[in-house]
Design a protein around this motif. Structure first.
Motif, mmCIF file in Angstrom:
data_model
loop_
_atom_site.group_PDB
_atom_site.id
_atom_site.type_symbol
_atom_site.label_atom_id
_atom_site.label_comp_id
_atom_site.label_asym_id
_atom_site.label_seq_id
_atom_site.Cartn_x
_atom_site.Cartn_y
_atom_site.Cartn_z
ATOM 1 N N ARG A 154 0.828 -1.208 0.000
ATOM 2 C CA ARG A 154 0.000 0.000 0.000
ATOM 3 C C ARG A 154 0.865 1.261 0.000
ATOM 4 N N ARG A 158 1.733 4.106 -3.367
ATOM 5 C CA ARG A 158 1.454 5.550 -3.340
ATOM 6 C C ARG A 158 2.736 6.368 -3.463
ATOM 7 N N PRO A 161 4.347 5.874 -7.685
ATOM 8 C CA PRO A 161 3.222 5.519 -8.563
ATOM 9 C C PRO A 161 3.640 4.889 -9.883
ATOM 10 N N ASN A 164 3.418 1.231 -9.541
ATOM 11 C CA ASN A 164 2.139 0.750 -9.027
ATOM 12 C C ASN A 164 1.517 -0.347 -9.892
#
Length: 213
Positions: A154, A158, A161, A164
């Motif tokens: 998590r 963030r 990115p 991600n």
């Protein structure tokens, strides 16, 4: 009493060398990237930030319990216990960390970026993550490692990115088999960020030490 000068770093180095055997199907020659750029200091600062869930915050990585059991009574016993934990980390955790790092590091180089991952890479990472589950006999340690791994997914999704999309694929694979350990997740993130192995290990060991002290 034990002092810092009494500690043999040869023992830790030899332990690391003997356990960091290639656990992945990737060959050593394929994981060496001589053209890799040095990591950005900002990236390193973000990874070692004290708010990043990279270690045993809930129990100070055995320090609090050891103090309650009177195993730590002064500076000397604190140093000795810390050293024991670091050696244990080198022999039991780093092989999974470095192998996960190699798998994702090579995938990032092959794909010219961490935007997607082929199924073979996800399978290889899942296999080493499953191996850590199998070798972690303490249910307390296993649960803590999985919780930290989930938190790392998590947080780094963030924070970085651009990796991600790849992290989502790994997280999905981990969720299917209730896996995703802290070490394998940390190694995967470092590999996706194209950090070299030495930097990755240094960051991880720094976090382990910091969380104890």
């Amino acid at each position: 009493s034990l002092t810092f000068k009494d500690l043999s770093f040869d023992l830790m180095e030899n332990s690391y060398d003997s356990t960091a055997v290639s656990l992945s199907p990737l060959s050593e020659e394929n994981t060496n990237n001589t053209t890799a750029k040095p990591p950005s200091p900002i990236t390193l600062y973000q990874i070692v930030d004290s708010t990043t869930p990279t270690g045993g915050f809930a129990h100070s990585n055995t320090i609090e319990v050891a103090r309650q059991l009177n195993l730590i009574t002064d500076t000397s016993t604190l140093l000795a216990h810390t050293w024991d934990v670091l050696l244990q980390t080198v022999t039991s955790i780093l092989p999974f960390l470095t192998t996960a790092h190699k798998i994702l590091y090579q995938a990032t180089n092959d794909n010219n970026g961490p935007t997607t991952l082929p199924p073979s890479v996800i399978t290889a990472w899942s296999a080493i993550d499953a191996a850590q589950t199998a070798t972690t006999t303490s249910h307390v340690s296993k649960r803590a490692s999985l919780i930290q791994g989930s938190a790392l997914f998590r947080t780094f999704s963030r924070t970085f990115p651009h990796i991600n999309p790849a992290l989502k694929l790994l997280k999905r694979a981990a969720k299917k088999r209730k896996g995703g350990h802290a070490a394998t997740t940390f190694g995967a993130v470092a590999g996706l960020l194209a950090l070299d192995e030495k930097t990755t290990v240094s960051l991880f060991m720094y976090n382990v030490t910091r969380d104890m002290i």
